[in-house]
Enzyme design. Sequence first.
Site, PDB file in Angstrom:
ATOM      1  N   ASP A 113      -8.018  16.973   3.431  1.00  0.00           N
ATOM      2  CA  ASP A 113      -6.845  16.101   3.487  1.00  0.00           C
ATOM      3  C   ASP A 113      -6.795  15.294   2.191  1.00  0.00           C
ATOM      4  O   ASP A 113      -7.592  14.382   2.022  1.00  0.00           O
ATOM      5  CB  ASP A 113      -6.954  15.189   4.705  1.00  0.00           C
ATOM      6  CG  ASP A 113      -5.812  14.199   4.831  1.00  0.00           C
ATOM      7  OD1 ASP A 113      -4.840  14.293   4.061  1.00  0.00           O
ATOM      8  OD2 ASP A 113      -5.889  13.321   5.698  1.00  0.00           O
ATOM      9  N   GLU A 150       0.317   8.026   0.019  1.00  0.00           N
ATOM     10  CA  GLU A 150       0.427   8.239   1.464  1.00  0.00           C
ATOM     11  C   GLU A 150      -0.610   7.414   2.211  1.00  0.00           C
ATOM     12  O   GLU A 150      -0.328   6.844   3.254  1.00  0.00           O
ATOM     13  CB  GLU A 150       0.263   9.732   1.792  1.00  0.00           C
ATOM     14  CG  GLU A 150       0.515  10.092   3.242  1.00  0.00           C
ATOM     15  CD  GLU A 150      -0.735  10.141   4.112  1.00  0.00           C
ATOM     16  OE1 GLU A 150      -0.600  10.383   5.315  1.00  0.00           O
ATOM     17  OE2 GLU A 150      -1.851   9.923   3.593  1.00  0.00           O
ATOM     18  N   GLU A 151      -1.821   7.379   1.681  1.00  0.00           N
ATOM     19  CA  GLU A 151      -2.903   6.670   2.380  1.00  0.00           C
ATOM     20  C   GLU A 151      -2.646   5.162   2.458  1.00  0.00           C
ATOM     21  O   GLU A 151      -3.242   4.484   3.275  1.00  0.00           O
ATOM     22  CB  GLU A 151      -4.256   6.943   1.722  1.00  0.00           C
ATOM     23  CG  GLU A 151      -4.656   8.412   1.689  1.00  0.00           C
ATOM     24  CD  GLU A 151      -4.944   9.027   3.054  1.00  0.00           C
ATOM     25  OE1 GLU A 151      -4.806   8.344   4.081  1.00  0.00           O
ATOM     26  OE2 GLU A 151      -5.295  10.214   3.090  1.00  0.00           O
ATOM     27  N   GLU A 159       9.511   5.421   1.003  1.00  0.00           N
ATOM     28  CA  GLU A 159      10.508   4.895   0.063  1.00  0.00           C
ATOM     29  C   GLU A 159      11.531   5.973  -0.315  1.00  0.00           C
ATOM     30  O   GLU A 159      12.700   5.672  -0.506  1.00  0.00           O
ATOM     31  CB  GLU A 159       9.822   4.297  -1.163  1.00  0.00           C
ATOM     32  CG  GLU A 159       9.074   3.027  -0.793  1.00  0.00           C
ATOM     33  CD  GLU A 159       8.833   2.102  -1.960  1.00  0.00           C
ATOM     34  OE1 GLU A 159       9.349   2.361  -3.072  1.00  0.00           O
ATOM     35  OE2 GLU A 159       8.135   1.095  -1.759  1.00  0.00           O
ATOM     36  N   GLU A 162      13.861   6.092   2.681  1.00  0.00           N
ATOM     37  CA  GLU A 162      14.700   4.889   2.706  1.00  0.00           C
ATOM     38  C   GLU A 162      15.799   4.970   1.658  1.00  0.00           C
ATOM     39  O   GLU A 162      16.928   4.543   1.895  1.00  0.00           O
ATOM     40  CB  GLU A 162      13.844   3.637   2.507  1.00  0.00           C
ATOM     41  CG  GLU A 162      13.002   3.294   3.727  1.00  0.00           C
ATOM     42  CD  GLU A 162      12.016   2.167   3.484  1.00  0.00           C
ATOM     43  OE1 GLU A 162      11.906   1.686   2.329  1.00  0.00           O
ATOM     44  OE2 GLU A 162      11.334   1.765   4.443  1.00  0.00           O
TER      45      GLU A 162
END
Length: 198
Positions: A113, A150-151, A159, A162
């Site tokens: 990941d 992301e973390e 963003e 949005e």
Amino acid sequence: MDNAYRLDEVDREAYLPKIQVQPIGYTDAEQILNKMDGDEAPAEWQGGLNITYKIGGNFTDAYEGCKITIEVNNMLQQRVSSNVIGIIYGEVEPDRYVMLGNHRDAWGFGAVDPSSGTAQLMEVVRVLGEKKKTGWRPRRTMMFLSWGAEEFSLCGSREFVEQYEIELSERGVGYLNTDICMVGPILYPAASPTIGDL
């Protein structure tokens, strides 16, 4: 993101909660919650862990007098993180978007990941890029989205959504996220409840 509204220091002081918050993983949460005492929480409050959720602030008798100490070293800082976006415009429906994405940052080394997902995303882009050189174009526009930060609470993707919320809600066909891409030959998809009836 330039021109995005952000709370200034005065607003942060007025609007952000004063309660200290530190997310923890399911494994740690289960170890704490299964030692909690109190009344059994209502059925609709029972969570996904294999324990009976309780309402109360005391430990069970076996752990009476125990305390949990969590050291939180979070700092409120503003940093720059970029999304990397590639597009192959559709031939028939260029205003409809099929999106494939993954994030790049990781808490640790990130082999699973997110790097397993990033590797396959890059390979898909490479293969489709070669195909595009032959004159091929997809039916719909394909967007390849490599998210930053992301973390740190999904900053890059949040963003982006949005900023382009109206376009995405009106033109988006689907989004496939490949955060961890290494479970073998069997596909285990998960979806948002908002697309459950598709």
